[in-house]
Write a protein that holds these residues in place. Sequence first.
Motif, mmCIF file in Angstrom:
data_model
loop_
_atom_site.group_PDB
_atom_site.id
_atom_site.type_symbol
_atom_site.label_atom_id
_atom_site.label_comp_id
_atom_site.label_asym_id
_atom_site.label_seq_id
_atom_site.Cartn_x
_atom_site.Cartn_y
_atom_site.Cartn_z
ATOM 1 N N LYS A 30 116.249 50.736 115.239
ATOM 2 C CA LYS A 30 115.674 50.132 114.039
ATOM 3 C C LYS A 30 116.733 50.046 112.949
ATOM 4 O O LYS A 30 117.439 51.002 112.655
ATOM 5 C CB LYS A 30 114.492 50.977 113.552
ATOM 6 C CG LYS A 30 113.763 50.378 112.365
ATOM 7 C CD LYS A 30 112.551 51.217 111.982
ATOM 8 C CE LYS A 30 111.819 50.590 110.812
ATOM 9 N NZ LYS A 30 110.615 51.378 110.420
ATOM 10 N N GLY A 31 116.856 48.868 112.328
ATOM 11 C CA GLY A 31 117.805 48.678 111.241
ATOM 12 C C GLY A 31 119.228 48.415 111.671
ATOM 13 O O GLY A 31 120.118 48.289 110.832
ATOM 14 N N GLU A 32 119.477 48.285 112.970
ATOM 15 C CA GLU A 32 120.829 47.981 113.463
ATOM 16 C C GLU A 32 121.127 46.492 113.407
ATOM 17 O O GLU A 32 120.222 45.662 113.489
ATOM 18 C CB GLU A 32 120.972 48.414 114.931
ATOM 19 C CG GLU A 32 121.384 49.835 115.164
ATOM 20 C CD GLU A 32 121.812 50.057 116.605
ATOM 21 O OE1 GLU A 32 122.833 50.728 116.799
ATOM 22 O OE2 GLU A 32 121.145 49.571 117.536
ATOM 23 N N ILE A 33 122.407 46.175 113.294
ATOM 24 C CA ILE A 33 122.881 44.840 113.657
ATOM 25 C C ILE A 33 123.603 45.004 114.989
ATOM 26 O O ILE A 33 124.638 45.667 115.079
ATOM 27 C CB ILE A 33 123.822 44.234 112.609
ATOM 28 C CG1 ILE A 33 123.121 44.114 111.250
ATOM 29 C CG2 ILE A 33 124.306 42.863 113.067
ATOM 30 C CD1 ILE A 33 123.972 43.479 110.170
ATOM 31 N N PHE A 34 123.023 44.434 116.021
ATOM 32 C CA PHE A 34 123.514 44.631 117.385
ATOM 33 C C PHE A 34 124.073 43.320 117.899
ATOM 34 O O PHE A 34 123.398 42.292 117.895
ATOM 35 C CB PHE A 34 122.379 45.114 118.290
ATOM 36 C CG PHE A 34 122.831 45.617 119.634
ATOM 37 C CD1 PHE A 34 123.016 46.972 119.852
ATOM 38 C CD2 PHE A 34 123.084 44.736 120.677
ATOM 39 C CE1 PHE A 34 123.438 47.441 121.091
ATOM 40 C CE2 PHE A 34 123.513 45.190 121.908
ATOM 41 C CZ PHE A 34 123.694 46.547 122.120
ATOM 42 N N GLY A 35 125.323 43.343 118.345
ATOM 43 C CA GLY A 35 125.969 42.147 118.863
ATOM 44 C C GLY A 35 125.947 42.092 120.377
ATOM 45 O O GLY A 35 126.046 43.122 121.040
ATOM 46 N N VAL A 36 125.806 40.890 120.909
ATOM 47 C CA VAL A 36 125.921 40.655 122.352
ATOM 48 C C VAL A 36 126.957 39.563 122.541
ATOM 49 O O VAL A 36 126.807 38.453 122.014
ATOM 50 C CB VAL A 36 124.579 40.241 122.978
ATOM 51 C CG1 VAL A 36 124.759 40.009 124.480
ATOM 52 C CG2 VAL A 36 123.508 41.295 122.726
ATOM 53 N N VAL A 37 128.033 39.870 123.262
ATOM 54 C CA VAL A 37 129.123 38.920 123.456
ATOM 55 C C VAL A 37 129.356 38.688 124.935
ATOM 56 O O VAL A 37 128.957 39.484 125.793
ATOM 57 C CB VAL A 37 130.432 39.402 122.784
ATOM 58 C CG1 VAL A 37 130.253 39.552 121.286
ATOM 59 C CG2 VAL A 37 130.903 40.718 123.399
ATOM 60 N N GLY A 38 130.026 37.595 125.229
ATOM 61 C CA GLY A 38 130.363 37.260 126.610
ATOM 62 C C GLY A 38 130.828 35.825 126.689
ATOM 63 O O GLY A 38 130.659 35.043 125.753
ATOM 64 N N ARG A 39 131.422 35.478 127.811
ATOM 65 C CA ARG A 39 131.868 34.110 128.029
ATOM 66 C C ARG A 39 130.670 33.177 128.170
ATOM 67 O O ARG A 39 129.529 33.603 128.363
ATOM 68 C CB ARG A 39 132.727 34.029 129.295
ATOM 69 C CG ARG A 39 133.925 34.961 129.314
ATOM 70 C CD ARG A 39 134.945 34.562 128.282
ATOM 71 N NE ARG A 39 136.210 35.291 128.473
ATOM 72 C CZ ARG A 39 137.207 35.286 127.635
ATOM 73 N NH1 ARG A 39 137.092 34.601 126.494
ATOM 74 N NH2 ARG A 39 138.308 35.957 127.855
ATOM 75 N N SER A 40 130.937 31.881 128.120
ATOM 76 C CA SER A 40 129.899 30.895 128.372
ATOM 77 C C SER A 40 129.313 31.109 129.762
ATOM 78 O O SER A 40 130.050 31.287 130.740
ATOM 79 C CB SER A 40 130.488 29.484 128.268
ATOM 80 O OG SER A 40 129.522 28.512 128.548
ATOM 81 N N GLY A 41 127.984 31.130 129.843
ATOM 82 C CA GLY A 41 127.319 31.349 131.123
ATOM 83 C C GLY A 41 127.101 32.795 131.477
ATOM 84 O O GLY A 41 126.572 33.098 132.558
ATOM 85 N N ALA A 42 127.468 33.710 130.576
ATOM 86 C CA ALA A 42 127.319 35.136 130.873
ATOM 87 C C ALA A 42 125.868 35.590 130.834
ATOM 88 O O ALA A 42 125.527 36.650 131.392
ATOM 89 C CB ALA A 42 128.142 35.963 129.884
ATOM 90 N N GLY A 43 124.999 34.828 130.148
ATOM 91 C CA GLY A 43 123.591 35.205 130.060
ATOM 92 C C GLY A 43 123.140 35.598 128.668
ATOM 93 O O GLY A 43 122.022 36.095 128.488
ATOM 94 N N LYS A 44 123.980 35.351 127.653
ATOM 95 C CA LYS A 44 123.681 35.799 126.286
ATOM 96 C C LYS A 44 122.407 35.159 125.739
ATOM 97 O O LYS A 44 121.515 35.853 125.229
ATOM 98 C CB LYS A 44 124.853 35.463 125.352
ATOM 99 C CG LYS A 44 126.198 36.012 125.768
ATOM 100 C CD LYS A 44 127.255 35.764 124.716
ATOM 101 C CE LYS A 44 127.497 34.294 124.409
ATOM 102 N NZ LYS A 44 128.017 33.546 125.582
#
Length: 339
Positions: A30-44
Amino acid sequence: MIRLQGVTRRYKSRAGERVALDNVDLTVGKGEIFGVVGRSGAGKSTLIRTINRLETPDEGRIFVGGVEITGLDGAALRSARRGIGMIFQHFNLLSSKTIEDNVAFPLRLEGRPAAEVKARTAQLLEQLGLAEHAKKYPKQLSGGQKQRVGIARALACEPQVLLCDEATSALDPETTEDILTLLDGLNRDLGLTIVLITHQMEVVRRVCDRVAVLKDGKIVEQGATADVFLRPQHPVTQAMVAEGEDDLDPTTVPAGATLARLTFRGQGTFDPELSRVARSVGVDYSILSGRISRIRGEPCGQLLVAFTGGDAEKAMTELGQRGVIVDALDVATLAKGAR
């Protein structure tokens, strides 16, 4: 606030089956800023769209605010989605509606009273610096202004969670910084939990508390942003972090030198520990490359150093005792993408 357990999403086509998400486990506090990164097509994008059930996983469970949304349907799902706002790379605004009508749209869909819709819309336009543009249409606004409208619309129903799918990818660097500052402030002032999908590593460095790295639908690395950036473990993360950094020509390394990467964190980043140790031990050094910056507001830095003359091992030991993270290297690790 958000929990994914064993989430798998498959797509079928004439070419066969493709696994977009493969048994993903993920927790966002709760209250986090959570990043999800990856190449194109990774499933983000698939991952972020499962959180509000725009995509329904084939396997696994998803909880938002303690409610399992994978088991919801119809009115119950629509009710749960009110607590989850979403903004998009290309804004997705209604071109035939004014800015105030775009922001008011989700409130009207809910059947809120007209007076409440008017008051809430005016509040959001003022809060996001859009009041003077209320009667304009999207085509009359800049990219950054359009994204602000998208954010205002996503906040209309006062969500607990804000999902950002490549929200800054279509913006120039200055406008990106403006939007990130806005998101950072909303996180701080409203306690919003934000999940931010991006391929821009500088975006993650700037605002994310923690980050997960996706490859072929699997999370290959995750942790505190500073930990992942400063000491990436997986080759995909290492390559993404290394992008944009200058390559070092191994032939420029002094003959017989002992190489080390020195990592500094916190206020000690600005202390002259390397100079102090060099004088104390009696060792010479050359700085081959380096960077001092901030990751989610925390000062940090890394120097690639070649020790020549004197006792390099003793120098590295003393640096470690002074709180510097020391990684011994060899010339082979200086190849493109090595960390």
